[in-house]
Design an enzyme around this catalytic site. Structure first.
Site, PDB file in Angstrom:
ATOM      1  N   HIS B  90       0.936  -1.209  -0.043  1.00 51.28           N
ATOM      2  CA  HIS B  90       0.162   0.026  -0.123  1.00 51.28           C
ATOM      3  C   HIS B  90       0.775   1.256  -0.005  1.00 51.28           C
ATOM      4  O   HIS B  90       0.670   2.300  -0.679  1.00 51.28           O
ATOM      5  CB  HIS B  90      -0.753  -0.213   1.295  1.00 51.28           C
ATOM      6  CG  HIS B  90      -1.326   1.250   1.254  1.00 51.28           C
ATOM      7  ND1 HIS B  90      -2.482   1.892   0.676  1.00 51.28           N
ATOM      8  CD2 HIS B  90      -1.438   2.214   2.513  1.00 51.28           C
ATOM      9  CE1 HIS B  90      -3.005   3.063   1.293  1.00 51.28           C
ATOM     10  NE2 HIS B  90      -2.337   3.159   2.188  1.00 51.28           N
ATOM     11  N   ASP B 119       5.660  21.911 -26.269  1.00 51.77           N
ATOM     12  CA  ASP B 119       5.568  20.605 -25.732  1.00 51.77           C
ATOM     13  C   ASP B 119       6.851  20.473 -24.866  1.00 51.77           C
ATOM     14  O   ASP B 119       7.409  21.594 -24.549  1.00 51.77           O
ATOM     15  CB  ASP B 119       6.244  19.493 -26.809  1.00 51.77           C
ATOM     16  CG  ASP B 119       5.638  18.127 -26.606  1.00 51.77           C
ATOM     17  OD1 ASP B 119       5.951  17.585 -25.310  1.00 51.77           O
ATOM     18  OD2 ASP B 119       4.890  17.514 -27.555  1.00 51.77           O
ATOM     19  N   TRP B 155       7.061   0.167   3.703  1.00 51.76           N
ATOM     20  CA  TRP B 155       7.526   0.918   2.729  1.00 51.76           C
ATOM     21  C   TRP B 155       9.016   1.593   3.007  1.00 51.76           C
ATOM     22  O   TRP B 155       9.667   1.918   2.118  1.00 51.76           O
ATOM     23  CB  TRP B 155       6.396   2.048   2.147  1.00 51.76           C
ATOM     24  CG  TRP B 155       6.718   3.225   2.842  1.00 51.76           C
ATOM     25  CD1 TRP B 155       6.181   3.670   4.186  1.00 51.76           C
ATOM     26  CD2 TRP B 155       7.268   4.504   2.507  1.00 51.76           C
ATOM     27  NE1 TRP B 155       6.783   4.978   4.651  1.00 51.76           N
ATOM     28  CE2 TRP B 155       7.658   5.610   3.458  1.00 51.76           C
ATOM     29  CE3 TRP B 155       8.151   4.727   1.205  1.00 51.76           C
ATOM     30  CZ2 TRP B 155       7.954   6.790   3.429  1.00 51.76           C
ATOM     31  CZ3 TRP B 155       8.728   5.988   1.128  1.00 51.76           C
ATOM     32  CH2 TRP B 155       8.698   6.688   2.121  1.00 51.76           C
ATOM     33  N   SER B 183      12.855   6.426 -14.093  1.00 50.80           N
ATOM     34  CA  SER B 183      11.704   7.219 -14.505  1.00 50.80           C
ATOM     35  C   SER B 183      11.424   8.666 -13.983  1.00 50.80           C
ATOM     36  O   SER B 183      11.144   9.521 -14.807  1.00 50.80           O
ATOM     37  CB  SER B 183      10.251   6.623 -14.558  1.00 50.80           C
ATOM     38  OG  SER B 183       9.189   7.241 -14.597  1.00 50.80           O
ATOM     39  N   SER B 184      11.369   8.687 -12.833  1.00 56.33           N
ATOM     40  CA  SER B 184      11.287  10.158 -11.962  1.00 56.33           C
ATOM     41  C   SER B 184      12.531  11.020 -12.410  1.00 56.33           C
ATOM     42  O   SER B 184      12.063  11.982 -12.664  1.00 56.33           O
ATOM     43  CB  SER B 184      11.302   9.890 -10.672  1.00 56.33           C
ATOM     44  OG  SER B 184      10.184   9.079  -9.954  1.00 56.33           O
ATOM     45  N   HIS B 267      12.943  11.994   3.478  1.00 56.55           N
ATOM     46  CA  HIS B 267      12.614  13.411   3.903  1.00 56.55           C
ATOM     47  C   HIS B 267      12.394  14.303   2.659  1.00 56.55           C
ATOM     48  O   HIS B 267      11.129  14.647   2.647  1.00 56.55           O
ATOM     49  CB  HIS B 267      12.955  14.009   5.212  1.00 56.55           C
ATOM     50  CG  HIS B 267      12.092  15.008   5.677  1.00 56.55           C
ATOM     51  ND1 HIS B 267      11.213  14.555   6.507  1.00 56.55           N
ATOM     52  CD2 HIS B 267      11.824  16.388   5.379  1.00 56.55           C
ATOM     53  CE1 HIS B 267      10.234  15.693   6.803  1.00 56.55           C
ATOM     54  NE2 HIS B 267      10.884  16.774   6.083  1.00 56.55           N
ATOM     55  N   GLU B 269      11.683  13.484  -0.110  1.00 57.57           N
ATOM     56  CA  GLU B 269      10.940  12.714  -1.069  1.00 57.57           C
ATOM     57  C   GLU B 269       9.339  13.189  -0.390  1.00 57.57           C
ATOM     58  O   GLU B 269       8.514  13.365  -1.111  1.00 57.57           O
ATOM     59  CB  GLU B 269      10.944  11.132  -0.857  1.00 57.57           C
ATOM     60  CG  GLU B 269       9.958  10.328  -1.131  1.00 57.57           C
ATOM     61  CD  GLU B 269       9.688  10.290  -2.735  1.00 57.57           C
ATOM     62  OE1 GLU B 269      10.588  10.626  -3.437  1.00 57.57           O
ATOM     63  OE2 GLU B 269       8.451   9.895  -2.896  1.00 57.57           O
ATOM     64  N   TYR B 271       8.537  15.966   0.748  1.00 61.41           N
ATOM     65  CA  TYR B 271       8.186  17.428   0.152  1.00 61.41           C
ATOM     66  C   TYR B 271       8.115  17.284  -1.539  1.00 61.41           C
ATOM     67  O   TYR B 271       7.285  18.043  -2.217  1.00 61.41           O
ATOM     68  CB  TYR B 271       9.317  18.245   0.423  1.00 61.41           C
ATOM     69  CG  TYR B 271       9.291  18.644   1.784  1.00 61.41           C
ATOM     70  CD1 TYR B 271       8.312  19.330   2.298  1.00 61.41           C
ATOM     71  CD2 TYR B 271      10.175  18.232   2.595  1.00 61.41           C
ATOM     72  CE1 TYR B 271       8.160  19.572   3.814  1.00 61.41           C
ATOM     73  CE2 TYR B 271      10.282  18.174   4.082  1.00 61.41           C
ATOM     74  CZ  TYR B 271       9.333  18.892   4.595  1.00 61.41           C
ATOM     75  OH  TYR B 271       8.921  19.105   5.888  1.00 61.41           O
ATOM     76  N   SER B 282      -2.298  27.249  -4.721  1.00 59.66           N
ATOM     77  CA  SER B 282      -2.098  28.453  -5.241  1.00 59.66           C
ATOM     78  C   SER B 282      -2.575  28.841  -6.582  1.00 59.66           C
ATOM     79  O   SER B 282      -2.680  30.145  -6.736  1.00 59.66           O
ATOM     80  CB  SER B 282      -0.523  28.590  -5.367  1.00 59.66           C
ATOM     81  OG  SER B 282      -0.006  28.463  -3.958  1.00 59.66           O
ATOM     82  N   HIS B 316      14.988  13.451  12.040  1.00 60.07           N
ATOM     83  CA  HIS B 316      13.694  13.456  12.871  1.00 60.07           C
ATOM     84  C   HIS B 316      12.818  12.205  12.771  1.00 60.07           C
ATOM     85  O   HIS B 316      12.086  11.973  13.616  1.00 60.07           O
ATOM     86  CB  HIS B 316      13.043  14.549  12.772  1.00 60.07           C
ATOM     87  CG  HIS B 316      12.128  14.963  11.641  1.00 60.07           C
ATOM     88  ND1 HIS B 316      12.108  16.039  11.017  1.00 60.07           N
ATOM     89  CD2 HIS B 316      11.922  14.082  10.584  1.00 60.07           C
ATOM     90  CE1 HIS B 316      11.384  15.867   9.798  1.00 60.07           C
ATOM     91  NE2 HIS B 316      11.020  14.587   9.501  1.00 60.07           N
ATOM     92  N   HIS B 317      13.287  11.456  11.656  1.00 58.96           N
ATOM     93  CA  HIS B 317      12.566  10.139  11.778  1.00 58.96           C
ATOM     94  C   HIS B 317      13.286   9.076  12.526  1.00 58.96           C
ATOM     95  O   HIS B 317      12.591   8.107  12.617  1.00 58.96           O
ATOM     96  CB  HIS B 317      12.728   9.512  10.057  1.00 58.96           C
ATOM     97  CG  HIS B 317      11.928  10.548   9.273  1.00 58.96           C
ATOM     98  ND1 HIS B 317      10.681  10.386   8.961  1.00 58.96           N
ATOM     99  CD2 HIS B 317      12.320  11.703   8.491  1.00 58.96           C
ATOM    100  CE1 HIS B 317      10.167  11.381   8.115  1.00 58.96           C
ATOM    101  NE2 HIS B 317      11.195  12.035   7.869  1.00 58.96           N
ATOM    102  N   THR B 342       6.176  27.184   5.563  1.00 55.45           N
ATOM    103  CA  THR B 342       4.717  26.553   5.651  1.00 55.45           C
ATOM    104  C   THR B 342       3.865  27.218   6.010  1.00 55.45           C
ATOM    105  O   THR B 342       2.891  27.730   5.523  1.00 55.45           O
ATOM    106  CB  THR B 342       4.888  25.085   6.176  1.00 55.45           C
ATOM    107  OG1 THR B 342       6.101  24.332   5.985  1.00 55.45           O
ATOM    108  CG2 THR B 342       3.775  24.132   5.622  1.00 55.45           C
ATOM    109  N   LYS B 345       3.023  30.123   3.767  1.00 55.02           N
ATOM    110  CA  LYS B 345       2.180  29.800   2.606  1.00 55.02           C
ATOM    111  C   LYS B 345       0.788  29.613   3.070  1.00 55.02           C
ATOM    112  O   LYS B 345      -0.116  30.206   2.320  1.00 55.02           O
ATOM    113  CB  LYS B 345       2.664  28.161   2.089  1.00 55.02           C
ATOM    114  CG  LYS B 345       3.739  28.347   1.371  1.00 55.02           C
ATOM    115  CD  LYS B 345       4.178  26.979   0.596  1.00 55.02           C
ATOM    116  CE  LYS B 345       4.986  27.154  -0.334  1.00 55.02           C
ATOM    117  NZ  LYS B 345       4.372  27.759  -1.479  1.00 55.02           N
ATOM    118  N   ARG B 464       1.900   0.807  15.174  1.00 55.91           N
ATOM    119  CA  ARG B 464       1.553   0.696  13.783  1.00 55.91           C
ATOM    120  C   ARG B 464       2.137  -0.320  13.067  1.00 55.91           C
ATOM    121  O   ARG B 464       2.923  -1.429  13.806  1.00 55.91           O
ATOM    122  CB  ARG B 464       2.113   1.835  13.013  1.00 55.91           C
ATOM    123  CG  ARG B 464       3.603   1.957  13.174  1.00 55.91           C
ATOM    124  CD  ARG B 464       4.162   3.262  12.366  1.00 55.91           C
ATOM    125  NE  ARG B 464       4.046   3.188  10.854  1.00 55.91           N
ATOM    126  CZ  ARG B 464       4.914   4.109   9.949  1.00 55.91           C
ATOM    127  NH1 ARG B 464       5.851   4.668  10.402  1.00 55.91           N
ATOM    128  NH2 ARG B 464       4.713   3.789   8.656  1.00 55.91           N
TER     129      ARG B 464
END
Lengths: 198, 543
Positions: B90, B119, B155, B183-184, B267, B269, B271, B282, B316-317, B342, B345, B464
């Protein structure tokens, strides 16, 4: 009228952008691998992560701080497919900083064939790892035990006198891991003599 | 303008392009080959979006399995081994196959239109980037049918759980992640090359719509961190197959090193999955508040600040791995610092709304829900940033609640807002208002029912990634599961709205929304296959 293919004008710009991006990509990929040794060096220098010196250190003769007692605990862990047992004669002792101390560990091969193993150390809390000097340790090299062999090997350590005062307990963990026999002899040759400055 | 009343208006090769130069383009091949070989940014954008929608449902089904098992305590439906595969798949599918390709799809469709380019800069590479994805994720999904099952280590695939103790299919998982990463990366290079080199004459960087800006910054993040991910999984591959010990303590490696490397990628990732959402919101909020966006420049700088800070907060993870106090403090303060840009924004969006003449069309509903619910996710993120508090929250459902709040009513709602906003441009029809409203309200209720109780379950200590739980968590989990089923089912409405919108509906003019002012609204609706063959003249709006 402009060209029917307006981005042709920018083809050089696109090419430049692509090459710069590819260079950045290659750099970051290399950086990821460079982080592995950098991390080790960083941990060794700062003592982060409980990593300790992998070679013997000399005894420091600057006296014993008898005003302080620090609890030193030993934890041994076996497993990982190696039929060995590692035992320590005393699980916990109280020592003065600066005082060289010897503890005996017992390696016991309970398997029915000879094998190579290695005890990997870890120190907690991690800020204590820089102040823990190992004068002699079985963890510096691989051990070879015959089938059913039982061997006592001492650990000689010393807590340096500049151990931060808030550290009251130091825990040493030794985890046994198997070593593939074909790698073992060459790694074992890196052993330094007891007490010798490496 | 030739409006094709036919069944597939988006895809018709219109003879009336913006520059009136259709004859310069060869007719595309027909049938399946057309989609396999297309180099058109709009068709590739559609492919990305359809692919991510399919993956959103596959990942969603996995989530439904998880929630069904957690509906009541005890083990009812699946074995723990399969449960672990479901949670892992998932996460992997939603992150790498649903959210990221959806944003790339929107970028493909909208960035050339928003900057007046004909294009993408590298159209054939664009085709390649897309077609890598079905390969990658067919491979990843096929691991579920392999002996030993698919990935079951979460994951985040922490080593040595994923190396020494992983299933035999882990090597396929690594290969599929490599392909998806390539690809990314190729997509990011293409987007940067397009934005930097192909803007309409007269459009400066600070004239670009914020969706373009946020994607530019996202692309830089992708180029910086996807190679690190590639490096980490390469090390895993070598640990598994070639006897190295990068992460194996027995050979002198270090499992904690894996976490440092992974989160150095992981991390930024996070963002990567939220910055383009900021860009979409926006664009939508000013349109439906009928006011200019408040603080355009500060939005750009805030986005850049978030991107730079994202490289300084990874640990921080891992507050509980035994970091020294200095490191805990450093990462704690840097993490809290992210709340500043943040917050800039969020306040800019609110100020844009202030005294606007607001109307509540479906894109605006999703955008407003984004602002409110993403902010809730941001606040729980601030709580998690506090290192001593994190010792309690770590690996509980509080973390699950936090990142689902920023990813589902955050990233996913923003994608849906963008789809509703741009559907008139893509199809020439407005989405069905009544169905879209139902979709919105059911989604909003479902999402909050699902994820809000998880805060409480987590604070009370529910861990979890476990298929069973203590009895005191039963009520929270019952509500979560019911909410999840509601949310999952209501996404079928989304598919219905999109399909109906492609097939027909109220006609949309070129300027589909009254106050929308970016360049994409200057081309006809539906946007013809080829636009801006002649670069438009960009007029800077008067301030």
């Amino acid at each position: 009228m402009t060209s029917s293919d307006p981005h042709r004008d920018n083809r050089a710009g696109v090419r430049r952008t692509v090459w710069r991006s590819v260079a950045a990509l290659a750099g970051m990929f290399a950086f990821a691998f460079a982080l592995v040794p950098l991390y080790d060096v960083f941990c060794q220098v700062t003592g982060l992560n409980g990593k300790v010196n992998n070679s013997a250190q000399a005894v420091m003769h600057d006296g014993v701080d008898e005003s302080r007692l620090v609890t030193v605990q030993f934890i041994t862990r076996s497993g990982s497919g190696l039929p060995w047992q590692l035992e320590v004669e005393t699980r916990q002792m109280r020592v003065h900083p600066g005082q060289p101390t010897e503890v005996s560990f017992t390696f016991d091969n309970q398997g029915d064939e000879e094998s190579w193993g290695r005890a990997v150390p870890s120190v907690s809390p991690s800020q204590a790892s820089q102040h823990l000097r190992k004068i002699s340790c079985f963890c510096f090299d691989e051990q070879r035990l015959e089938a059913g062999e039982r061997r006592d090997i001492p650990l000689v350590f010393q807590l340096s006198r500049d151990l931060p005062p808030d550290v009251k307990t130091v825990t040493l963990v030794y985890t046994l891991y198997p070593v593939e026999a074909r790698n073992a002899p060459q790694q074992a040759s890196a052993v330094t003599l007891e007490g010798e400055q490496s | 303008m030739a409006m094709n009343p036919g069944s597939k208006p988006v895809l018709q090769h219109s003879t009336a392009t913006a520059g009136g130069m259709a004859e310069a383009h060869p007719a595309p091949p027909s049938g399946l080959l057309r989609w396999l070989l297309t180099t058109n940014h709009k068709e590739i954008g559609s492919l990305y979006l359809i692919f991510s929608l399919v993956m959103f449902f596959i990942g969603g089904i996995f989530a439904m399995v998880v929630r069904a098992e957690l509906f009541q305590p005890g083990l009812q439906l699946v074995q723990p081994e399969f449960f672990n595969q479901m949670t892992t798949m998932h996460g992997l599918i939603m992150v790498f196959a649903a959210v990221m390709p959806a944003f790339t799809g929107l970028a493909n469709w909208m960035i050339p239109l928003q900057i007046g380019a004909p294009d993408m800069a590298l159209p054939r590479l664009n085709n390649f980037s897309f077609w890598l994805l079905p390969v990658a994720f067919t491979l990843l999904l096929s691991t579920l049918f392999m002996p030993g099952g698919g990935p079951n280590f979460g994951w985040t695939f922490y080593a040595p759980l994923s190396t020494t103790y992983g299933p035999p299919s882990t090597t396929f998982f690594i290969l599929s992640l490599h392909i998806a990463g390539i690809s990314s990366i190729l997509g990011a290079i293409n987007i940067i090359a397009t934005i930097l080199n192909m803007r309409a004459p007269g459009m400066r960087m600070m004239d670009m719509p914020l969706f373009v800006w946020t994607w530019l910054i996202t692309s830089f993040l992708l180029i910086a961190v996807m190679p690190v991910l590639a490096g980490v999984i390469t090390m895993m591959l070598m640990d598994i197959n070639f006897g190295t010990s990068f992460f194996d303590a027995a050979g002198g490696g270090d499992p904690v090193l894996f976490q440092h490397l992974f989160w150095f990628f992981g991390h930024p990732e996070v963002y990567i999955m939220i910055l383009p959402a900021f860009g979409i919101v926006s664009a939508i909020i000013p349109t439906f508040a009928r006011k200019r966006l408040f603080g355009y420049a500060s939005m750009v700088y805030a986005t850049a600040a978030i991107a730079i800070l994202s490289f300084l907060v990874w640990a921080h993870h891992m507050f509980v791995v035994g970091l020294p106090l200095v490191a805990e403090l450093f990462f704690m303060y840097c993490t809290m610092l992210i709340a500043v840009p943040t917050g800039v924004k969020v306040f800019n969006w609110i100020t844009t709304l202030f005294r606007g003449s607001i109307s509540f069309e479906p894109p605006m509903l999703f955008a407003l829900a984004f602002v409110v619910l993403f902010t809730i996710g941001g606040f729980s993120g601030l709580m998690l940033a506090i290192a001593p508090a994190d010792f309690q929250y770590h690996d509980t459902y509080f973390v699950v609640a936090h990142f689902h709040y920023v990813l589902v009513p955050g990233a996913v709602f923003a994608i849906m807002a963008g789809v509703y906003y741009w559907l008139p441009k893509w199809t020439g029809h407005y989405p069905n208002e009544r169905l879209a409203q139902w979709h919105f309200w059911l989604s909003v209720v479902g999402v909050n029912l699902t994820f809000f109780p998880m805060h409480f379950a987590g604070l009370a200590g529910m861990p979890r990634r476990i298929p069973d739980y203590a009895l005191q968590f039963a009520d929270f989990n019952l509500v979560s599961s019911l909410g999840a089923f509601l949310f999952g089912a209501s996404q079928l409405l989304f598919v219905a709205v999109v399909v109906l919108c492609v097939r027909g509906g109220r006609r949309a003019p070129a300027q589909a929304w009254d106050y929308a002012e970016d360049l994409e609204w200057s081309v006809p609706s539906p946007a013809p296959l080829h636009t801006f063959d002649t670069p438009p003249t960009f007029e800077r709006p008067a301030h």
